[in-house]
Structure formats: C-alpha cells, structure tokens
Design an enzyme around this catalytic site. Structure first.
Site, mmCIF file in Angstrom:
data_model
loop_
_atom_site.group_PDB
_atom_site.id
_atom_site.type_symbol
_atom_site.label_atom_id
_atom_site.label_comp_id
_atom_site.label_asym_id
_atom_site.label_seq_id
_atom_site.Cartn_x
_atom_site.Cartn_y
_atom_site.Cartn_z
ATOM 1 N N ASP A 57 -8.878 -1.086 -5.671
ATOM 2 C CA ASP A 57 -9.702 0.175 -5.099
ATOM 3 C C ASP A 57 -9.086 1.514 -5.299
ATOM 4 O O ASP A 57 -7.790 1.753 -5.424
ATOM 5 C CB ASP A 57 -9.802 -0.294 -3.648
ATOM 6 C CG ASP A 57 -8.532 -0.573 -2.919
ATOM 7 O OD1 ASP A 57 -7.742 -0.826 -3.385
ATOM 8 O OD2 ASP A 57 -8.578 -0.027 -1.681
ATOM 9 N N GLU A 58 -10.021 2.516 -5.087
ATOM 10 C CA GLU A 58 -9.607 4.008 -4.776
ATOM 11 C C GLU A 58 -8.521 4.511 -5.538
ATOM 12 O O GLU A 58 -7.416 4.796 -5.173
ATOM 13 C CB GLU A 58 -9.267 4.034 -3.166
ATOM 14 C CG GLU A 58 -10.387 3.777 -2.276
ATOM 15 C CD GLU A 58 -10.140 3.797 -0.971
ATOM 16 O OE1 GLU A 58 -11.099 4.222 -0.432
ATOM 17 O OE2 GLU A 58 -9.097 3.215 -0.610
ATOM 18 N N ASP A 74 0.761 -1.113 -0.003
ATOM 19 C CA ASP A 74 0.214 0.106 0.151
ATOM 20 C C ASP A 74 0.813 1.131 -0.057
ATOM 21 O O ASP A 74 2.070 1.194 -0.145
ATOM 22 C CB ASP A 74 -1.170 -0.155 1.233
ATOM 23 C CG ASP A 74 -2.404 0.516 0.739
ATOM 24 O OD1 ASP A 74 -2.336 1.801 0.272
ATOM 25 O OD2 ASP A 74 -3.185 -0.109 1.047
ATOM 26 N N HIS A 117 -3.070 3.115 -4.386
ATOM 27 C CA HIS A 117 -2.336 2.560 -3.432
ATOM 28 C C HIS A 117 -0.854 2.101 -3.644
ATOM 29 O O HIS A 117 -0.504 1.053 -3.365
ATOM 30 C CB HIS A 117 -3.004 1.420 -3.021
ATOM 31 C CG HIS A 117 -4.349 1.876 -2.003
ATOM 32 N ND1 HIS A 117 -4.611 2.674 -1.066
ATOM 33 C CD2 HIS A 117 -5.733 1.999 -2.590
ATOM 34 C CE1 HIS A 117 -5.745 3.016 -0.547
ATOM 35 N NE2 HIS A 117 -6.577 2.595 -1.562
#
Ligand code: ACM
Ligand code: ZN
Length: 766
Positions: A323-324, A190, A260
């Site tokens: 994600d994101e 991450d 990330h």
C-alpha cells in the site's frame, strides 16, 4: 397492598435463586440453525464431566472446563465419571469449521467436522452460559447445526505504530477466538518501527525497532521526547503462532513493502534510493522514502526477510503489504530508472512507468513466496500492475479493489475503510472519545456491511474469501484502547462473516449483545459502551421544512432528553417515538438503566436558517467513501467539526462539489456561506474556487460569484474554513453552488501531483 406485593416478589426471587440458571443459545455470532426441542434440559453442575480422547480434544475439553468455571464458578471434570459433555470430531460436513451441538437430559454432544469446528462449537456453548455464579445451569434441549459463511474471518493488528507485548497479543487472539474469527493479520513492519527479529539483518531490530520520539497528536509538529519501541524475537513470534493455532486461528504475517519501509531504511540506508541518512519515522502519514526498486541488494533483502518470515510463520498466506508507495524517489533515482528500462516497463492506463515499477517488486516478492508453496496477499495497490491470478487482494480503499481483483480472477478479502477500519471513531461526539485518526464507523455501520459487493455475482462472488477489520495504531497507545476500538465492533463483524445474511438483524443483535458484554466484563476487557448510550437518526423532510429525530438504545434502558441544552435527568421527558425538529435546538439525551444509572450524554446543536432542511440535489456524486447520507447532510442544521470523516461532511475528489438547493419559495437574500474541512497531509485541502448562481424559477440562473483561489495555502494544515459569498440583495429561490476541487497538489505537498479532496458541510444563507 404494596408491602404484600413486595413479599410475593421477594419469595419469587428467592425461589429463582435456588433454581438453576438457564443457558441461552442466541449468541453472537448467531448460529445458523437452532432447533429447540421440548425434551427435558441437561443440568450442568459439579457432577458433569467433559469427555474427550486424544491430546488435541483433551486440550479442547480443558478450554471448555475453564470457560465454564470462569462464567459460572462450576468446577467440571475432564474425563471424569459424571453426566457427560462429549466432544467429538465425527461430523460429516464439507465445511471443516462446521459443528453440531445436541443437548438432551442425559448428555451434551459437541461434534465438529474437524477440531477447528469443535472449537467453534465450544465457543457457542461457552457464550450460551450466563455469567453468574451458580451451582447448576440448565441447558435447554436443542439441536444446533452451524458453520461459517466465509472461510476467512480476520482481524488485522498494527504493532509498528505502537508496540504491544506478547501477552497483549495473546489477549487479542483470545478476543478473536471468542468471536469465531479464524485469521490474525499481524502488521509487523512499518515506517515507525520494525517489530520482528530477522537474523540475517540484526540492525532491523537493534536500530529499526526504536524511534527516538513520537509526534504529539495528528502531526502537530511537536514531539513527546520519549523513545518508543520493542520487537518480538523469533521464538516469541512462534509462541504466538502456537497460541493462535490452539485456538484454530491462522497468523498471517505482513512485511509491508516497498513503501512503509523507513524503519528498515534507518537500519540499512543502502536499501533506499538516496542512501539516506534515515531515522525511524517519528510522525504519521505516508513517507516518500521507500525501498529502491533498482537496487539488487534490495531484492536480496526482500528474499531473505520473506524466507525468514516463512521459517517462523507456517501460514499458507503471506502478506507483502504494497500500500501507499509514493514514486517520487524512484522517479529521480538512476537505478530505478535503469530497472524500468531494462525490464521494458511502460505506462499503462492511468499508471506511469514509475507506478508500474512497483509491479516488478510485487512479482519478485510473489516468486519468493510461491517458491515455498505459499500464497501472496497484498493491499489493493498491487492491482496497479499485472499480478498473477493466484495472488490475493486485500481491498482497503472501499470495495473497489475487491471488485477489480475478482473481475480479474483474483481472490479477494474485504477490509474497506468505509466499514471495517476500527481505528476510526465509533461516535460522532469525538470530543468525548480518545483521539482517533478520524472517520466514523459505529457498530451499526460494521453490522450493515455486506462482504460480497453487489457488482460481483456467480463465480466472481465466490472469489470473496471473507472480510477483516483493520486496526492501525497511530493513535492507539495502550492495549485498553485497542480493546475499546475492537469491542464490540468485532462482534458486529463476527456476525457479518459467520451468519447467513437472511438471519442478520440489527435489532436482534442489540438484544443479544448484553450477554456478550457480560463476558467482556467478566474477562476484564475494556469495551465501548455506545450501544448502551443514545444513538440518533436524523431524516430531513423538505416538504415540512423539518427534520425527524429518532433515538435508540439497548433494551432495558430509558432515554430522557431535552431540547434547550440542559442536562437530561430522570425528570426530563422520556423519549417514546420519533418527533420533528424545525427550529434552533440543542438536543441532549441520555439513557438510564433500571437503577437510574446514567449513560453518556448525547448532544447535537441544530442551527436553522432558510436553507436548512431544504430540498437539495447533488449534481456530482461525492467520492464513494465519503457519500454518507448524501445531500441532506449539507442542509441538516448540524455543522461538521474538525474531523472530515465524521459523516457530517461530504468529500469530493476530482469532480467538483456541485449542488442545487430549492428553498421552497423565493426570498430576499444577500449571502450564501459554507464550510470546508482541512487535513492537508491527507490531501484534504481548501476549495480551489467557487461559482455561485441564483435563480427564481430553477431555469434561468445568474452567476453572482465566480472565483478561482490561488495555490493551496501551505500554512493551512487543518481546521475548518468558512467561505462567505456576499452578493447584492435579491429574491432567490434556487441556489446552484459549485465548490471546485484542487486538481493537482503543489510540489511542496507530501503527495505532490495527487488531487485534493474538498470536504464541505452546512450550506447556509442569509
Ligand atoms: C492502508 O490502510 N494503508 C492499507
Ligand atoms: Zn531507486
């Protein structure tokens, strides 16, 4: 008389102590079929032998012997000559985790449809044993036939935001094994740290595994000045895979891409759109810095990393994150824009071409994984592009991703942030909890989770593989806290994914949990004790202008309470049955065990005004994740604190908050007030405006306030804002309040162009 009674009691106790302890098969997760037989019990003692043949079954026999010793102190032999506990894998069942346990006076047989099934049966037997030193334990005669409802029963663990040692990861796996979970989703990379050795890219760990410091609290702007880092060598990761495999737990590694990725960018800046420089991120949230999707060396990086990951992890399933991933850098990047052009990527529905460039990266990763015969999993954002039908979706933003994924024919895993985010608070009195990201997911809420969304039936429902809990560790700094957040919520998850829904019952779960807690105690696990404290339920009753209060705890505990803010003692009233509250009160309640030992004090302040407990109608639905108890939340006399996901606030997105309150009768008023909760970096900002209309008959409304607020206040990062709306004193019975959401966040925001949430609570009048 009293003395005599005491003597009789003492004699009974002495006799009980001499007799065997008794096993109880009502464990967690509850076995699906238990037939108690009237035959004589099996007596487990030092003369017992666990019999198994072949290395794998002998290893299982040794596990069982160790568990028996740990709980009861009894030493049993493996492949000795005593009364047998026989381990087998001859059960015929389509479900390879099925097992049976047959107990009679002469023997115990645990039979699995596979070694994995046998291991699950061993866990059931282990949990049936009392945790108490004993010479012998009676196992009542029984026939159990059990198997899991879902084949995917998982727990996710983020070791990037905080690093945890190999031994701690192994203990995490032991915790999963105890609860019959079979999947460990290991979040290895991450923004704040890269945690797995990749030989082709050594800087990922020499540079990317260490951040120079960490922000204090929730992005306070202050930093602790302490470096934080660590990583697993490939050998260590393989050792963890072996350790998990011995417990029939599959390890699914996650490399989160293309967002990330700041830690990787710090190590290899050419992988980003701007070329950096970057540093391993020292704060929390979603960074705009992501992998450059237009750069061929980025694609090579993805291929190389995933291939080394697949060399380490034999898992059939490989998680690529997804994600994101903000698209602001891609929008400005010539290479990314060239890729969009070259690939003919276009906008579709609500997704721009920039958004759909992520699909190019996802497909690339999918092909790398597929080429090795593996199956790709991604977070639900992968649905924002077309994905192949054999990719699996982990639905985290509620169950919407699961519904859409299954509708499209993809298999799905449920890990919704409405029920299975174990980094969220598990109690409402957050000031007595370790700092958490927010939210409110108590054990009860986990227990009530149903993995198959109502919208999915027939063949679509079969696409639900199962569910998993996610543990993000921004605010989880040590392993004791990991255990506190997982236990016993993971027990509730375990029963949800293992036991048939018709057998699930929270009252029964409450009765069975003390036995599991005794295993946690025995193993030295740190766990949350909220179930042994008071849990309160409120129901507003507009007809009576009051609220019904119900208090609950574990069996064997007594609740004492006060309503004047004083600390409850054994002398305070005992709670027997629900009662009504209709005036200002400070409710304090605590449980006491048989020795008079007190649990944590529960506290809530009720402030009553003429709107409190009134009938309220929501003219627009809140955002589905933030509906909680609905309208009554806004007039229950309890004010939300600084945590917008506490369950005390309702959250609205895009659609405005639009409510109508019926005060029951007309009364002279000159002000309506309400609060907004702010958490700017999560797009939770102040209202964009308000409209207030009043009426005496519920038909004709007169507008008394109509305001649009200027642009979002940049300085207002978090907190609670009170909005007071004064007007000329007049008679009012009906109030219509519209609190507008911000439709587009300004350019300075970390997610520019996204909508703002408005979180509102406690509407009051005077
Ligand atoms: C997630 O919680 N960002 C998957
Ligand atoms: Zn780029």
């Amino acid at each position: 008389m009293i003395k005599k009674l005491w003597i009789v009691l003492a004699a009974t106790m002495a006799w009980t102590g001499a007799a065997a302890q008794t096993a109880c098969y009502d464990v967690i997760p509850l076995p699906n079929e238990v037939v108690k037989l009237s035959a004589k019990p099996f007596v487990l003692d030092a003369g017992t032998s666990i019999n198994a043949s072949g290395d794998e079954l002998v290893r299982n026999a040794e596990f069982l012997a160790r568990y028996i010793k740990e709980s009861t102190g009894i030493d049993v032999a493996v492949n000795g000559s005593g009364k047998p506990v026989k381990l087998r894998t001859t059960l015929h069942n389509d479900n390879d985790e099925a097992y049976s346990i047959s107990v009679c006076a002469d023997s115990v047989v645990i039979d699995g449809a596979s070694p994995a099934g046998l291991f699950r049966g061993i866990q059931t037997l282990r949990k049936s044993l009392p945790v108490a030193k004993a010479k012998a334990v009676e196992l009542p005669a029984v026939r159990i036939l059990d198997m899991p409802r879902f084949g995917y029963r998982g727990a996710h663990f983020d070791v990037s935001r905080h690093f945890f040692s190999v031994d701690e990861v192994k203990t995490f796996i032991d915790m999963l094994a105890l609860h019959n979970l079979n999947t460990f989703h290991w979040h290895l990379t991450d923004d704040q740290g890269w945690r797995i050795e990749i030989k082709k890219y050594p800087r990922l760990t020499t540079i990317g595994s260490m951040r120079k410091e960490t922000v204090i609290g929730r992005n306070s702007g202050k930093y602790d000045g302490k470096p934080h880092g660590g990583f697993y060598t490939q050998e260590e990761a393989k050792e963890i895979v072996r350790y998990a495999a011995e417990r029939y737990i599959n390890v699914i590694p996650e490399v989160d891409l293309p967002g990330h990725m700041v830690a990787a960018l710090a190590a290899y800046p050419h992988l980003g759109c701007t070329g950096g420089p970057y540093e391993v991120w020292t704060q929390w949230g979603v960074s705009p810095e992501v992998l450059c999707a237009g750069n061929d060396s980025t694609m090579l990086f993805i291929s190389d990393v995933l291939n080394e990951i697949m060399d380490i992890f034999p898992s059939k399933y490989i998680h690529i994150g997804g994600d994101e991933c903000p698209k602001s850098r891609w929008h400005e990047c010539p290479k990314c824009q060239a890729r969009i052009k070259a690939e003919g990527i276009t906008a579709k529905g609500k997704f721009s071409a920039d958004d759909r460039l992520q699909g190019y990266v996802t497909h690339y990763a999918y092909n790398v994984v597929k080429k090795r015969g593996r199956v790709m999993i991604g977070w639900d954002e992968i649905l924002e592009s077309d994905i192949p039908s054999d990719a699996i979706v982990t639905s985290w933003r509620g169950d919407a991703g699961a519904i859409e994924g299954a509708e499209r024919g993809n298999r799905v895993i449920l890990s919704p942030n409405t029920h299975l985010y174990f980094d969220y608070y598990q109690a409402k009195d957050v000031q007595n909890e370790p700092l958490a990201i927010g939210g409110y997911i108590p054990v009860e809420k986990v227990y009530e989770f149903e993995p198959i969304p109502k919208q999915l039936t027939g063949e679509k429902a079969k696409l639900v593989c199962g569910a998993q809990a996610n543990l993000w560790t921004e605010y989880i700094t040590d392993f004791k806290q990991v255990q506190y957040m997982e236990l016993p919520r993971i027990a509730a998850l375990a029963e949800t994914v293992w036991t048939k829904p018709e057998l699930k019952n929270f009252a029964s779960f409450r009765k069975r949990i003390p036995a599991l807690l005794s295993i946690y105690d025995n193993r030295g696990y740190n766990y949350a004790r909220h179930l042994a404290d008071v849990s309160a339920k409120y129901t507003t009753l507009p007809e009576q202008k009051a609220m019904r209060l119900d208090l609950e705890t574990l069996p064997g505990r007594t609740i004492h309470y006060t309503l004047d803010g004083s600390e409850p003692t054994l002398q305070s009233p005992i709670f027997h049955d629900s009662f009504l509250v209709n005036a200002d009160a400070i409710i304090k309640a605590a449980t006491f065990d048989a020795d008079g030992t007190k649990g944590r004090t529960y506290c809530d302040t009720i402030e009553v005004n003429p709107a409190t407990f009134s009938k309220i109608t929501l003219n627009n639905a809140p955002w589905h994740s933030y509906t909680y108890a609905g309208g009554p939340t806004l007039v229950d006399g309890i004010r939300g604190n600084g945590s917008y996901r506490s369950g005390r606030w309702l959250g609205f997105y895009q659609k405005d908050c639009d409510v109508t309150i019926d005060l029951g009768k007309a009364m002279p008023l000159s002000e309506v007030a309400f609060n907004c909760c702010i958490f700017q970096s999560d797009c939770v900002v102040d209202a964009g405006g308000v409209v207030l209309k009043l009426s005496t008959d519920g038909k004709k409304f007169k507008t008394v306030v109509d305001e649009t607020y200027p642009e979002v206040n940049k300085e207002l990062k978090y907190g609670v804002v009170t909005h007071k709306l004064p007007f000329k004193k007049q008679k009012v019975r009906y109030i219509n309040l519209v609190v507008k959401t911000v439709k587009e966040l300004p350019q300075w925001h970390n997610l520019p162009g996204w909508g703002g949430f408005v979180f509102i609570d406690e509407i009051s009048v005077k």
